[in-house]
Design a protein around this motif. Structure first.
Motif, PDB file in Angstrom:
ATOM      1  N   ALA A  48     -10.522 -47.474 -15.541  1.00  0.00           N
ATOM      2  CA  ALA A  48      -9.165 -46.927 -15.419  1.00  0.00           C
ATOM      3  C   ALA A  48      -9.159 -45.725 -14.484  1.00  0.00           C
ATOM      4  O   ALA A  48      -8.296 -45.608 -13.601  1.00  0.00           O
ATOM      5  CB  ALA A  48      -8.634 -46.540 -16.794  1.00  0.00           C
ATOM      6  N   THR A  49     -10.132 -44.845 -14.646  1.00  0.00           N
ATOM      7  CA  THR A  49     -10.213 -43.654 -13.796  1.00  0.00           C
ATOM      8  C   THR A  49     -10.474 -44.028 -12.344  1.00  0.00           C
ATOM      9  O   THR A  49      -9.845 -43.486 -11.432  1.00  0.00           O
ATOM     10  CB  THR A  49     -11.319 -42.702 -14.309  1.00  0.00           C
ATOM     11  OG1 THR A  49     -11.026 -42.355 -15.668  1.00  0.00           O
ATOM     12  CG2 THR A  49     -11.401 -41.443 -13.476  1.00  0.00           C
ATOM     13  N   ALA A  51      -9.741 -46.863 -10.834  1.00  0.00           N
ATOM     14  CA  ALA A  51      -8.545 -47.511 -10.272  1.00  0.00           C
ATOM     15  C   ALA A  51      -7.470 -46.477  -9.941  1.00  0.00           C
ATOM     16  O   ALA A  51      -6.827 -46.566  -8.887  1.00  0.00           O
ATOM     17  CB  ALA A  51      -8.007 -48.554 -11.243  1.00  0.00           C
ATOM     18  N   GLU A  52      -7.287 -45.498 -10.820  1.00  0.00           N
ATOM     19  CA  GLU A  52      -6.299 -44.442 -10.547  1.00  0.00           C
ATOM     20  C   GLU A  52      -6.650 -43.697  -9.267  1.00  0.00           C
ATOM     21  O   GLU A  52      -5.793 -43.468  -8.419  1.00  0.00           O
ATOM     22  CB  GLU A  52      -6.246 -43.444 -11.709  1.00  0.00           C
ATOM     23  CG  GLU A  52      -5.493 -43.926 -12.909  1.00  0.00           C
ATOM     24  CD  GLU A  52      -5.571 -42.947 -14.080  1.00  0.00           C
ATOM     25  OE1 GLU A  52      -6.087 -41.816 -13.905  1.00  0.00           O
ATOM     26  OE2 GLU A  52      -5.117 -43.316 -15.169  1.00  0.00           O
ATOM     27  N   GLN A  53      -7.901 -43.312  -9.142  1.00  0.00           N
ATOM     28  CA  GLN A  53      -8.316 -42.547  -7.967  1.00  0.00           C
ATOM     29  C   GLN A  53      -8.246 -43.373  -6.686  1.00  0.00           C
ATOM     30  O   GLN A  53      -7.855 -42.867  -5.641  1.00  0.00           O
ATOM     31  CB  GLN A  53      -9.732 -42.004  -8.162  1.00  0.00           C
ATOM     32  CG  GLN A  53      -9.800 -40.912  -9.193  1.00  0.00           C
ATOM     33  CD  GLN A  53     -11.208 -40.396  -9.426  1.00  0.00           C
ATOM     34  OE1 GLN A  53     -12.183 -40.944  -8.924  1.00  0.00           O
ATOM     35  NE2 GLN A  53     -11.318 -39.332 -10.205  1.00  0.00           N
ATOM     36  N   THR A  55      -6.285 -45.895  -5.978  1.00  0.00           N
ATOM     37  CA  THR A  55      -4.962 -46.404  -5.592  1.00  0.00           C
ATOM     38  C   THR A  55      -3.888 -45.326  -5.491  1.00  0.00           C
ATOM     39  O   THR A  55      -2.737 -45.650  -5.202  1.00  0.00           O
ATOM     40  CB  THR A  55      -4.478 -47.478  -6.595  1.00  0.00           C
ATOM     41  OG1 THR A  55      -4.407 -46.904  -7.900  1.00  0.00           O
ATOM     42  CG2 THR A  55      -5.401 -48.680  -6.590  1.00  0.00           C
ATOM     43  N   ARG A  56      -4.232 -44.085  -5.699  1.00  0.00           N
ATOM     44  CA  ARG A  56      -3.189 -43.061  -5.734  1.00  0.00           C
ATOM     45  C   ARG A  56      -2.454 -42.888  -4.414  1.00  0.00           C
ATOM     46  O   ARG A  56      -1.301 -42.487  -4.398  1.00  0.00           O
ATOM     47  CB  ARG A  56      -3.740 -41.746  -6.252  1.00  0.00           C
ATOM     48  CG  ARG A  56      -4.613 -41.016  -5.292  1.00  0.00           C
ATOM     49  CD  ARG A  56      -5.022 -39.644  -5.766  1.00  0.00           C
ATOM     50  NE  ARG A  56      -6.176 -39.271  -4.991  1.00  0.00           N
ATOM     51  CZ  ARG A  56      -7.277 -38.781  -5.469  1.00  0.00           C
ATOM     52  NH1 ARG A  56      -7.373 -38.541  -6.754  1.00  0.00           N
ATOM     53  NH2 ARG A  56      -8.276 -38.503  -4.685  1.00  0.00           N
ATOM     54  N   ARG A  60       2.265 -49.652  -3.930  1.00  0.00           N
ATOM     55  CA  ARG A  60       2.123 -50.545  -5.090  1.00  0.00           C
ATOM     56  C   ARG A  60       1.806 -51.963  -4.627  1.00  0.00           C
ATOM     57  O   ARG A  60       2.218 -52.394  -3.559  1.00  0.00           O
ATOM     58  CB  ARG A  60       3.420 -50.576  -5.898  1.00  0.00           C
ATOM     59  CG  ARG A  60       3.695 -49.299  -6.616  1.00  0.00           C
ATOM     60  CD  ARG A  60       3.681 -49.564  -8.096  1.00  0.00           C
ATOM     61  NE  ARG A  60       3.791 -48.331  -8.835  1.00  0.00           N
ATOM     62  CZ  ARG A  60       2.901 -47.963  -9.735  1.00  0.00           C
ATOM     63  NH1 ARG A  60       1.884 -48.720 -10.007  1.00  0.00           N
ATOM     64  NH2 ARG A  60       3.048 -46.832 -10.387  1.00  0.00           N
ATOM     65  N   ALA A 132      -9.565 -51.218 -15.068  1.00  0.00           N
ATOM     66  CA  ALA A 132      -8.912 -51.171 -13.756  1.00  0.00           C
ATOM     67  C   ALA A 132      -7.631 -51.998 -13.755  1.00  0.00           C
ATOM     68  O   ALA A 132      -6.575 -51.533 -13.303  1.00  0.00           O
ATOM     69  CB  ALA A 132      -9.872 -51.676 -12.680  1.00  0.00           C
ATOM     70  N   THR A 135      -4.808 -50.443 -15.827  1.00  0.00           N
ATOM     71  CA  THR A 135      -4.233 -49.311 -15.096  1.00  0.00           C
ATOM     72  C   THR A 135      -3.313 -49.790 -13.980  1.00  0.00           C
ATOM     73  O   THR A 135      -2.316 -49.141 -13.675  1.00  0.00           O
ATOM     74  CB  THR A 135      -5.358 -48.425 -14.515  1.00  0.00           C
ATOM     75  OG1 THR A 135      -6.088 -47.878 -15.609  1.00  0.00           O
ATOM     76  CG2 THR A 135      -4.827 -47.311 -13.648  1.00  0.00           C
ATOM     77  N   LEU A 136      -3.628 -50.932 -13.395  1.00  0.00           N
ATOM     78  CA  LEU A 136      -2.822 -51.475 -12.305  1.00  0.00           C
ATOM     79  C   LEU A 136      -1.711 -52.403 -12.806  1.00  0.00           C
ATOM     80  O   LEU A 136      -1.105 -53.134 -12.030  1.00  0.00           O
ATOM     81  CB  LEU A 136      -3.724 -52.186 -11.295  1.00  0.00           C
ATOM     82  CG  LEU A 136      -4.775 -51.268 -10.643  1.00  0.00           C
ATOM     83  CD1 LEU A 136      -5.735 -52.079  -9.779  1.00  0.00           C
ATOM     84  CD2 LEU A 136      -4.114 -50.163  -9.842  1.00  0.00           C
TER      85      LEU A 136
END
Length: 161
Positions: A48-49, A51-53, A55-56, A60, A132, A135-136
């Protein structure tokens, strides 16, 4: 060439493999199911972390397939220093990711006795993928299977809410 204080991607890959082996060793004193659960939970948080980093700063994704392609190419590359070898789908919410030489299995013996241990070593990566994808925006169940070491498949079953 790495600057002073920077870690090469080869070094980071080795560190991840060693850390992963230590995590499996640490939790292996638990019963098999609980060990798998703990490793998957850790994988979900890390995935999750990541994927966040990653795709920020990008737009979308348009659809589910775009998300899976991102995971197979960029996310996998970031985690394992190579893209997934093959992505298949039945177009009915099931995706199969094939890695012909999965990093975490490549150092294990190919004998049958180690195939049963492979499930523990694949719990963290299953969690990584699930974290991931969640989170997406994709709710799913992820399983892994080893037919011949070090090749493995990850099956992603998308669940509707």
């Amino acid at each position: 060439m790495e600057g002073k204080g920077e870690i090469s991607s080869d070094s980071s890959a080795v560190m991840l493999e060693l850390l992963h082996m230590e995590m499996v060793s640490l939790f292996s004193s638990l019963d098999h199911k609980e060990c798998q659960s703990k490793l998957e939970q850790l994988g979900r948080r890390v995935g999750a972390t990541m994927a966040e980093q990653m795709t920020r700063d990008i737009p979308r994704f348009k659809n589910e397939l775009d998300v899976l392609v991102f995971v197979c190419k960029q996310f996998w590359q970031q985690a394992w220093h190579k893209p997934v070898d093959n992505l298949k789908t039945n177009h009915q919410d099931v995706y199969v990711l094939l890695d012909n030489s999965f990093k975490l299995l490549s150092k294990m013996s190919t004998s049958e006795q180690y195939k049963s241990q492979a499930a523990l070593y694949l719990s963290f990566p299953c969690g990584l993928i699930k974290g991931a994808l969640t989170t997406l925006g994709i709710t799913c169940h992820v399983t892994a299977d080893v037919t011949e070491m070090p090749s493995c498949t990850f099956q992603v079953k998308v669940t509707t809410q």
